[in-house]
Design a protein around this motif. Structure first.
Motif, mmCIF file in Angstrom:
data_model
loop_
_atom_site.group_PDB
_atom_site.id
_atom_site.type_symbol
_atom_site.label_atom_id
_atom_site.label_comp_id
_atom_site.label_asym_id
_atom_site.label_seq_id
_atom_site.Cartn_x
_atom_site.Cartn_y
_atom_site.Cartn_z
ATOM 1 N N LEU A 112 -16.112 9.877 7.137
ATOM 2 C CA LEU A 112 -17.406 10.216 7.738
ATOM 3 C C LEU A 112 -17.999 11.496 7.154
ATOM 4 N N SER A 113 -17.218 12.181 6.313
ATOM 5 C CA SER A 113 -17.588 13.542 5.924
ATOM 6 C C SER A 113 -18.557 13.652 4.760
ATOM 7 N N GLU A 114 -18.517 12.723 3.825
ATOM 8 C CA GLU A 114 -19.388 12.812 2.640
ATOM 9 C C GLU A 114 -19.191 14.118 1.872
ATOM 10 N N LYS A 115 -18.001 14.647 1.922
ATOM 11 C CA LYS A 115 -17.702 15.872 1.173
ATOM 12 C C LYS A 115 -16.827 15.531 -0.020
ATOM 13 N N ALA A 116 -17.144 16.138 -1.163
ATOM 14 C CA ALA A 116 -16.364 15.861 -2.376
ATOM 15 C C ALA A 116 -14.972 16.479 -2.283
ATOM 16 N N ASP A 117 -14.838 17.537 -1.482
ATOM 17 C CA ASP A 117 -13.566 18.268 -1.440
ATOM 18 C C ASP A 117 -12.791 18.014 -0.148
ATOM 19 N N GLY A 118 -12.918 16.807 0.405
ATOM 20 C CA GLY A 118 -12.130 16.467 1.590
ATOM 21 C C GLY A 118 -12.973 16.386 2.846
ATOM 22 N N ALA A 119 -12.294 16.394 3.979
ATOM 23 C CA ALA A 119 -12.975 16.195 5.257
ATOM 24 C C ALA A 119 -13.662 17.467 5.743
#
Length: 276
Positions: free
Chosen positions: A87-94
Motif C-alpha cells: 500500500l506504500s508506493e515507496k521505492a525504499d520499503g513500507a
C-alpha cells in the motif's frame, strides 16, 4: 481502542488496495490514503477525519508515530509488513504509517470569498500530479481555494496527494462537474457585494499578466493541459492574460503557468500593501 490485525490479503486489505488505483471505488468509499509525516500531520492539524491508521505490526515506531497513534481517536490497524509495503508506493520499503482519510465535501461554500479573495479554477486537468503541484503553489501564494472542473483527474489520486506535499489539507479543493456550478456560485457572491473579477490565462491573451490588475477579488482560470481554456470558460472571463515568454518553448506546463500567475497576484498584492 481495540487494534485490528491484517495478516492476509483479506477483504479489508483488498478494499484498502482499491483506494490506490480505483477512482470509482475511492469515491464510493469517500476516503483515500495518505502517507508521509507532513501530509498526515497536516490532515490531523486541519481537522480532517482520519478513519484509520495503518502501521507495521512488527516494527518499532518513531516518537511521531507513537504520538499520532496515541493522540488520534480512530481505528488502528496493525498490518503484516509485506502488506503495508504493497500500500506504500515507496521505492525504499513500507511507509511507517498510512492514514485512511475521509474526503471533504465538494461544496463551493468551503471556499471563502472576501475583499482580498484569490481563487483558482483548473479546468479538465488530465494529470493528477499537476493538480497536486497547483494545490501546493496555491497554498504557498495565499490562495483561498482551488476548483477542479469537468471530466478531470482526481485531486484524491495518490499522485495528486503526494505532489501537494500536505497542502491539500490546508487549502479547500472542490470538484465541480462543469462551469455552470461555478457561474452560479460567482453570481451569488457578486450579489452579496463581492465583485470577483475572472481572469483567464492563455498564450494569446489580451494583455500581459503583469499589466492585469490582480489586487482585487480575483478568480484565476487555468485550462486543460492540451486544449487550454474551453469556449464556455473563455466566455466567462473579464480578462484573458498571457505570460510573456522568450526562447523556443511555445507554452508552459499547466502547473508552471498557474504558479507564475499565482506569484504575480501575490507580488501585486504585496506591492499594494507596501504602497498603502
Amino acid at each position: 481502542m481495540a487494534v485490528q490485525r491484517i495478516t492476509t490479503r483479506n477483504a479489508r486489505f483488498q478494499q484498502l488496495q482499491t483506494l490506490l488505483g480505483n477512482r470509482t471505488k475511492r469515491g464510493r468509499a469517500g476516503e483515500f490514503l495518505v502517507q508521509g509525516v507532513r501530509p498526515i500531520s497536516m490532515a490531523v492539524e486541519h481537522g480532517w477525519t482520519v478513519r484509520a491508521l495503518l502501521y507495521d505490526a512488527g516494527r518499532p515506531l518513531s516518537r511521531w508515530a507513537e504520538e499520532l497513534l496515541r493522540g488520534t481517536a480512530t481505528e488502528r490497524v496493525a498490518m503484516a509488513p509485506e502488506l503495508l509495503a504493497e500500500l506504500s508506493e515507496k521505492a525504499d520499503g513500507a511507509a511507517e504509517i498510512i492514514a485512511v482519510v475521509e474526503m471533504a465535501p465538494d461544496d463551493l461554500s468551503r471556499i471563502r470569498v472576501h475583499d482580498n479573495f484569490l481563487g483558482l479554477v483548473f479546468d479538465r486537468p488530465t494529470q493528477p500530479g499537476n493538480i497536486g503541484s497547483i494545490v501546493r503553489s496555491a497554498d504557498a501564494f495565499g490562495a483561498d481555494g482551488l476548483v477542479v472542473t469537468g471530466h478531470a483527474a482526481d485531486p484524491y489520486d495518490p499522485k495528486s496527494v503526494r505532489a501537494s506535499t500536505g497542502s491539500l489539507f490546508a487549502l479547500p479543493v472542490v470538484r465541480s462537474p462543469s462551469h455552470h456550478e461555478v457561474t452560479r456560485w460567482l453570481a451569488g457572491e457578486r450579489a452579496q457585494g463581492r465583485p470577483v473579477t475572472v481572469v483567464g490565462t492563455d498564450e494569446h491573451g489580451d494583455a500581459d499578466i503583469a499589466e492585469t490588475d490582480l489586487t482585487g477579488p480575483v478568480l484565476l482560470l487555468v485550462g486543460n493541459e492540451t486544449a487550454g481554456l474551453s469556449t464556455a470558460w473563455r466566455g466567462l472571463c473579464d480578462h484573458v492574460a498571457s505570460i510573456p515568454m522568450t526562447g523556443s518553448a511555445s507554452s508552459l506546463n499547466a502547473s508552471n503557468a498557474a504558479s507564475v500567475v499565482l506569484y504575480e497576484a501575490h507580488r501585486q498584492r504585496r506591492a499594494k500593501q507596501h504602497r498603502g
